[in-house]
Design an enzyme around this catalytic site. Structure first.
Site, PDB file in Angstrom:
ATOM      1  N   GLY A 291       0.786  -1.227   0.000  1.00  0.00           N
ATOM      2  CA  GLY A 291       0.000   0.000   0.000  1.00  0.00           C
ATOM      3  C   GLY A 291       0.822   1.283   0.000  1.00  0.00           C
ATOM      4  O   GLY A 291       0.364   2.304   0.504  1.00  0.00           O
TER       5      GLY A 291
ATOM      6  N   HIS B 139       0.450   0.970 -13.351  1.00  0.00           N
ATOM      7  CA  HIS B 139       1.169  -0.235 -13.768  1.00  0.00           C
ATOM      8  C   HIS B 139       2.665   0.081 -13.857  1.00  0.00           C
ATOM      9  O   HIS B 139       3.046   1.104 -14.425  1.00  0.00           O
ATOM     10  CB  HIS B 139       0.640  -0.701 -15.130  1.00  0.00           C
ATOM     11  CG  HIS B 139       1.297  -1.950 -15.604  1.00  0.00           C
ATOM     12  ND1 HIS B 139       0.949  -3.192 -15.129  1.00  0.00           N
ATOM     13  CD2 HIS B 139       2.321  -2.147 -16.472  1.00  0.00           C
ATOM     14  CE1 HIS B 139       1.719  -4.111 -15.702  1.00  0.00           C
ATOM     15  NE2 HIS B 139       2.565  -3.498 -16.511  1.00  0.00           N
TER      16      HIS B 139
ATOM     17  N   LEU C 289      -9.851  -8.131 -13.189  1.00  0.00           N
ATOM     18  CA  LEU C 289     -11.295  -7.915 -13.013  1.00  0.00           C
ATOM     19  C   LEU C 289     -12.055  -8.430 -14.227  1.00  0.00           C
ATOM     20  O   LEU C 289     -11.576  -8.329 -15.364  1.00  0.00           O
ATOM     21  CB  LEU C 289     -11.561  -6.416 -12.808  1.00  0.00           C
ATOM     22  CG  LEU C 289     -10.944  -5.833 -11.528  1.00  0.00           C
ATOM     23  CD1 LEU C 289     -10.934  -4.314 -11.569  1.00  0.00           C
ATOM     24  CD2 LEU C 289     -11.696  -6.328 -10.298  1.00  0.00           C
TER      25      LEU C 289
ATOM     26  N   GLU D 296       5.851   6.247  -9.260  1.00  0.00           N
ATOM     27  CA  GLU D 296       4.427   5.898  -9.174  1.00  0.00           C
ATOM     28  C   GLU D 296       3.727   6.817  -8.180  1.00  0.00           C
ATOM     29  O   GLU D 296       2.628   7.316  -8.428  1.00  0.00           O
ATOM     30  CB  GLU D 296       4.255   4.437  -8.727  1.00  0.00           C
ATOM     31  CG  GLU D 296       4.767   3.428  -9.737  1.00  0.00           C
ATOM     32  CD  GLU D 296       4.489   1.988  -9.312  1.00  0.00           C
ATOM     33  OE1 GLU D 296       3.448   1.728  -8.684  1.00  0.00           O
ATOM     34  OE2 GLU D 296       5.318   1.114  -9.610  1.00  0.00           O
TER      35      GLU D 296
HETATM   36  C1  GRF Z   1       3.183  -1.179  -7.615  1.00  0.00           C
HETATM   37  O1  GRF Z   1       4.389  -1.306  -8.321  1.00  0.00           O
HETATM   38  C2  GRF Z   1       2.038  -1.134  -8.591  1.00  0.00           C
HETATM   39  O2  GRF Z   1       2.340  -0.454  -9.760  1.00  0.00           O
HETATM   40  C3  GRF Z   1       1.845  -2.600  -8.877  1.00  0.00           C
HETATM   41  O3  GRF Z   1       2.011  -3.213  -7.610  1.00  0.00           O
HETATM   42  C4  GRF Z   1       2.868  -2.427  -6.798  1.00  0.00           C
HETATM   43  C5  GRF Z   1       2.113  -2.127  -5.538  1.00  0.00           C
HETATM   44  O4  GRF Z   1       2.855  -1.441  -4.612  1.00  0.00           O
HETATM   45  N1  GRF Z   1       0.592  -2.856  -9.532  1.00  0.00           N
HETATM   46  P1  GRF Z   1       2.163  -0.807  -3.331  1.00  0.00           P
HETATM   47  O5  GRF Z   1       1.279  -1.876  -2.700  1.00  0.00           O
HETATM   48  O6  GRF Z   1       1.397   0.398  -3.748  1.00  0.00           O
HETATM   49  O7  GRF Z   1       3.330  -0.472  -2.440  1.00  0.00           O
END
Ligand code: GRF
Length: 217
Positions: free
Chosen positions: A17, A114, A98, A179
């Site tokens: 998270g 992603h 999904l 991200e």
């Molecule tokens: C992230 O790299 C996201 O892009 C991928 O899973 C990872 C999740 O990380 N789908 P977090 O749980 O937000 O730390």
């Protein structure tokens, strides 16, 4: 004028998270004008659930392993989500595919992040795939979720160079930092109405985008 105050989202997670935490922080600092109404996980050990609870966000867990049919899981998940009447469903490390049934209930309103420069490397193990493919660049993409796995219209991408000595761990940790920056930005653009998804395209300030917005750091 568009009301940017009242938009509500349910965030779906499966793991640590950190993206969720970045969104919670952005809401707190008012960088993101969103109400996170609930956080739902498919795994009860997901650490992100504690992060949500610390921020006083309601949480629940709908365990996928209690359902033998994918569609039944998605129905149960939708039922839980509908309690909160969200404007958006935000996938933040939600490790489930999904069904079209689910996606059609919230067409254009499900957003995902992603860890690759889509359309390169959909699916899992994106960092290793980028290294194995001898890519010079890697990164992450925020996109609208459609029935096409990791194939919906991209909104924002962040691009970073792959270093000679990178392994999937060093690369993933650098990508993850990006991200955290682009997800809040993409969501705020959507919420404010500056960015729209219509007729299967992304529009920014009434202009159709031909590709994702690129953020450089
Ligand atoms: C992230 O790299 C996201 O892009 C991928 O899973 C990872 C999740 O990380 N789908 P977090 O749980 O937000 O730390």
């Amino acid at each position: 004028m568009i009301n940017t105050i009242d938009k509500r989202a349910v965030v779906l997670i499966s793991g640590g998270g950190s993206n969720l935490q970045a969104l919670i922080d952005a809401v707190k600092s008012k960088e993101l004008k969103l109400i996170i109404s609930a956080v739902i996980s498919n795994v009860d050990s997901a650490k992100g659930l504690n992060k949500a609870q610390k921020a006083d966000i309601p949480t629940s867990c709908i365990k996928h392993n209690e359902f033998s049919e994918r569609i039944n899981y998605d129905r149960a998940l939708l039922k839980e989500i509908e309690k909160y009447k969200p404007d958006y469903i935000v996938l933040a490390g939600f490790m489930r595919i999904l069904t079209p049934y689910f996606i059609n209930q919230y067409q254009g309103l499900i957003i995902n992040i992603h860890p690759s420069l889509l359309p390169k490397f959909p699916g899992l193990n994106t960092h290793q795939k980028a290294i194995d493919n001898k890519e010079k660049w890697h990164g992450c993409t925020v996109h609208i979720v459609t029935e096409d796995l990791d194939g919906g219209p991209p909104i924002i991408q962040a691009k970073i160079p792959i270093k000679k000595d990178d392994d999937s761990f060093t690369l993933s940790s650098r990508v993850l930092k990006r991200e955290h920056k682009i997800y809040k930005k993409a969501l705020q653009l959507l919420i404010s109405g500056e960015l729209e998804y219509k007729n299967k395209d992304i529009w920014l300030n009434q202009k159709k985008l031909t590709g994702p917005i690129e953020m450089l750091f």
